[in-house]
Design a protein around this motif. Structure first.
Motif, PDB file in Angstrom:
ATOM      1  N   GLY A 166       6.850  20.402 -30.991  1.00  0.00           N
ATOM      2  CA  GLY A 166       6.698  20.603 -29.555  1.00  0.00           C
ATOM      3  C   GLY A 166       6.482  22.068 -29.204  1.00  0.00           C
ATOM      4  O   GLY A 166       5.644  22.398 -28.359  1.00  0.00           O
ATOM      5  N   PHE A 167       7.225  22.945 -29.856  1.00  0.00           N
ATOM      6  CA  PHE A 167       7.092  24.379 -29.593  1.00  0.00           C
ATOM      7  C   PHE A 167       5.700  24.875 -29.991  1.00  0.00           C
ATOM      8  O   PHE A 167       5.057  25.640 -29.257  1.00  0.00           O
ATOM      9  CB  PHE A 167       8.170  25.137 -30.354  1.00  0.00           C
ATOM     10  CG  PHE A 167       8.278  26.591 -29.995  1.00  0.00           C
ATOM     11  CD1 PHE A 167       8.396  26.981 -28.666  1.00  0.00           C
ATOM     12  CD2 PHE A 167       8.273  27.567 -30.987  1.00  0.00           C
ATOM     13  CE1 PHE A 167       8.507  28.338 -28.328  1.00  0.00           C
ATOM     14  CE2 PHE A 167       8.384  28.912 -30.661  1.00  0.00           C
ATOM     15  CZ  PHE A 167       8.500  29.299 -29.335  1.00  0.00           C
ATOM     16  N   ALA A 168       5.222  24.423 -31.145  1.00  0.00           N
ATOM     17  CA  ALA A 168       3.881  24.813 -31.598  1.00  0.00           C
ATOM     18  C   ALA A 168       2.823  24.310 -30.623  1.00  0.00           C
ATOM     19  O   ALA A 168       1.864  25.023 -30.292  1.00  0.00           O
ATOM     20  CB  ALA A 168       3.623  24.265 -33.003  1.00  0.00           C
ATOM     21  N   PHE A 169       3.000  23.075 -30.154  1.00  0.00           N
ATOM     22  CA  PHE A 169       2.054  22.483 -29.204  1.00  0.00           C
ATOM     23  C   PHE A 169       1.997  23.315 -27.925  1.00  0.00           C
ATOM     24  O   PHE A 169       0.908  23.597 -27.393  1.00  0.00           O
ATOM     25  CB  PHE A 169       2.490  21.056 -28.879  1.00  0.00           C
ATOM     26  CG  PHE A 169       1.355  20.077 -28.776  1.00  0.00           C
ATOM     27  CD1 PHE A 169       0.831  19.493 -29.924  1.00  0.00           C
ATOM     28  CD2 PHE A 169       0.811  19.744 -27.551  1.00  0.00           C
ATOM     29  CE1 PHE A 169      -0.217  18.591 -29.840  1.00  0.00           C
ATOM     30  CE2 PHE A 169      -0.237  18.846 -27.460  1.00  0.00           C
ATOM     31  CZ  PHE A 169      -0.752  18.265 -28.607  1.00  0.00           C
ATOM     32  N   GLU A 170       3.168  23.726 -27.445  1.00  0.00           N
ATOM     33  CA  GLU A 170       3.230  24.514 -26.214  1.00  0.00           C
ATOM     34  C   GLU A 170       2.577  25.884 -26.389  1.00  0.00           C
ATOM     35  O   GLU A 170       1.793  26.331 -25.541  1.00  0.00           O
ATOM     36  CB  GLU A 170       4.691  24.679 -25.776  1.00  0.00           C
ATOM     37  CG  GLU A 170       4.856  25.442 -24.478  1.00  0.00           C
ATOM     38  CD  GLU A 170       6.294  25.498 -24.011  1.00  0.00           C
ATOM     39  OE1 GLU A 170       6.538  26.016 -22.899  1.00  0.00           O
ATOM     40  OE2 GLU A 170       7.194  25.025 -24.749  1.00  0.00           O
ATOM     41  N   ILE A 171       2.885  26.547 -27.487  1.00  0.00           N
ATOM     42  CA  ILE A 171       2.332  27.880 -27.731  1.00  0.00           C
ATOM     43  C   ILE A 171       0.809  27.838 -27.864  1.00  0.00           C
ATOM     44  O   ILE A 171       0.086  28.641 -27.267  1.00  0.00           O
ATOM     45  CB  ILE A 171       2.950  28.489 -29.002  1.00  0.00           C
ATOM     46  CG1 ILE A 171       4.413  28.852 -28.768  1.00  0.00           C
ATOM     47  CG2 ILE A 171       2.179  29.732 -29.432  1.00  0.00           C
ATOM     48  CD1 ILE A 171       5.104  29.403 -30.004  1.00  0.00           C
ATOM     49  N   ILE A 172       0.325  26.887 -28.667  1.00  0.00           N
ATOM     50  CA  ILE A 172      -1.127  26.791 -28.887  1.00  0.00           C
ATOM     51  C   ILE A 172      -1.850  26.469 -27.593  1.00  0.00           C
ATOM     52  O   ILE A 172      -2.896  27.058 -27.275  1.00  0.00           O
ATOM     53  CB  ILE A 172      -1.430  25.734 -29.966  1.00  0.00           C
ATOM     54  CG1 ILE A 172      -0.882  26.184 -31.322  1.00  0.00           C
ATOM     55  CG2 ILE A 172      -2.930  25.472 -30.054  1.00  0.00           C
ATOM     56  CD1 ILE A 172      -0.956  25.124 -32.399  1.00  0.00           C
TER      57      ILE A 172
END
Length: 299
Positions: A166-172
């Protein structure tokens, strides 16, 4: 039956954490109302997450909490380190991201509110509730003595994978939108992003946000079954606390999808791009929230 000593200690941790949270909101409101600015709103929201995590983990009001009966330092459990560090990492990222955005573009949510102290105060109060409920599982798992935590298990691993994804999805998603907006320049008001993760969802950053808090709840709740060392029949946290913690990911998802996140942006985009045919086609063929492959729409 729950041991009253442990219940009162967990309650003390929770109440002190909430006092720190709303104290920050009150201080932030006082300065912001005086200056009639919204630029500190998101920054202090993220700061409150960090301070509350610290308070719940280290309990600075009582140094003796960190030592056992023999006077030896009580080590933190890996679950507490995981829950706290992920919360701080997320808060540092989101706080810096939103603060920089506020400095560059301002925040339209507050255009008519920052000059009206009562309504402005209400928004700061709501932010306090957001900080309290969103990371509640983290505060609760930190209130449990490290030596009482169950071992790391499958639930913790699954929760961390969800949080990381989820964190990676948000950052990207946020990075892709930043690049798009920089490239599009002044045409922003007549354009919209529909590439990368934004081709799978109209709000992929919000999807990532919700997923990471579901993950945080999973690995934090791994400690909720902790029992007293001298009475395995008694749990450390009271049932109402563990039930309340479930509200965290539910609250975040409802807030984003039904209240202040997606609905506001959808209305703004519909107004701003009402004459752009490509936008309405994109809206029809692209999922609003959960990422899916676009569905072709007949011309």
């Amino acid at each position: 039956m729950i041991n009253s000593g442990y219940v009162s200690e967990a309650t003390k941790v929770l109440m002190t954490t909430l006092l720190a949270d709303f104290g920050i909101q009150l201080a932030g409101f006082s300065v912001s109302a005086l200056l009639q600015t919204e630029k500190f709103y998101d920054l202090l929201g993220s700061t409150a997450f960090i301070v509350c995590t610290y308070v719940s983990l280290f309990k600075p009001w009582n140094d003796q909490d960190q030592y056992n009966a023999a006077g030896h330092y009580t080590a933190l459990h890996p679950r507490q380190i995981l829950a706290s560090s992920t919360t701080v990492i997320w808060a540092l990222y989101l706080g810096s991201f939103l603060f920089n955005r506020a400095l560059r573009h301002g925040d339209k949510r507050f255009d008519r509110i920052k000059t009206r102290p009562r309504r402005f105060f209400f928004y700061w109060h709501v932010q306090g509730v957001w900080v309290a409920l969103t990371a509640l599982p983290v505060y609760l798992t930190n209130s449990i003595p490290g030596e009482a935590h169950p071992p790391i298990g499958l639930r913790d691993i699954l929760g961390f994978v969800l949080w990381g994804g989820g964190f990676a999805f948000e950052i990207i998603a946020n990075y892709q939108k930043q690049c798009w907006r920089k490239e599009i320049g002044r045409d922003y008001k007549r354009s919209f992003i529909s590439t990368g993760l934004w081709s799978l969802s109209r709000h992929p950053n919000y999807f990532g946000e919700c997923i990471l808090w579901f993950g945080s709840y999973l690995f934090s709740s791994g400690a909720f079954s902790a029992v007293l060392s001298n009475n395995p029949e008694q749990t450390i946290l009271s049932p109402w606390m563990t039930r309340l913690a479930v509200l965290s990911p539910v609250f975040v998802t409802v807030l984003i999808t039904r209240v202040s996140g997606i609905p506001l942006l959808e209305r703004e985009n519909d107004r701003r791009l009402k004459d752009v045919v490509a936008y309405w086609k994109y809206k029809k063929q692209t999922s609003m929230f959960v990422p899916t492959w676009p569905h072709p729409v007949a011309e």
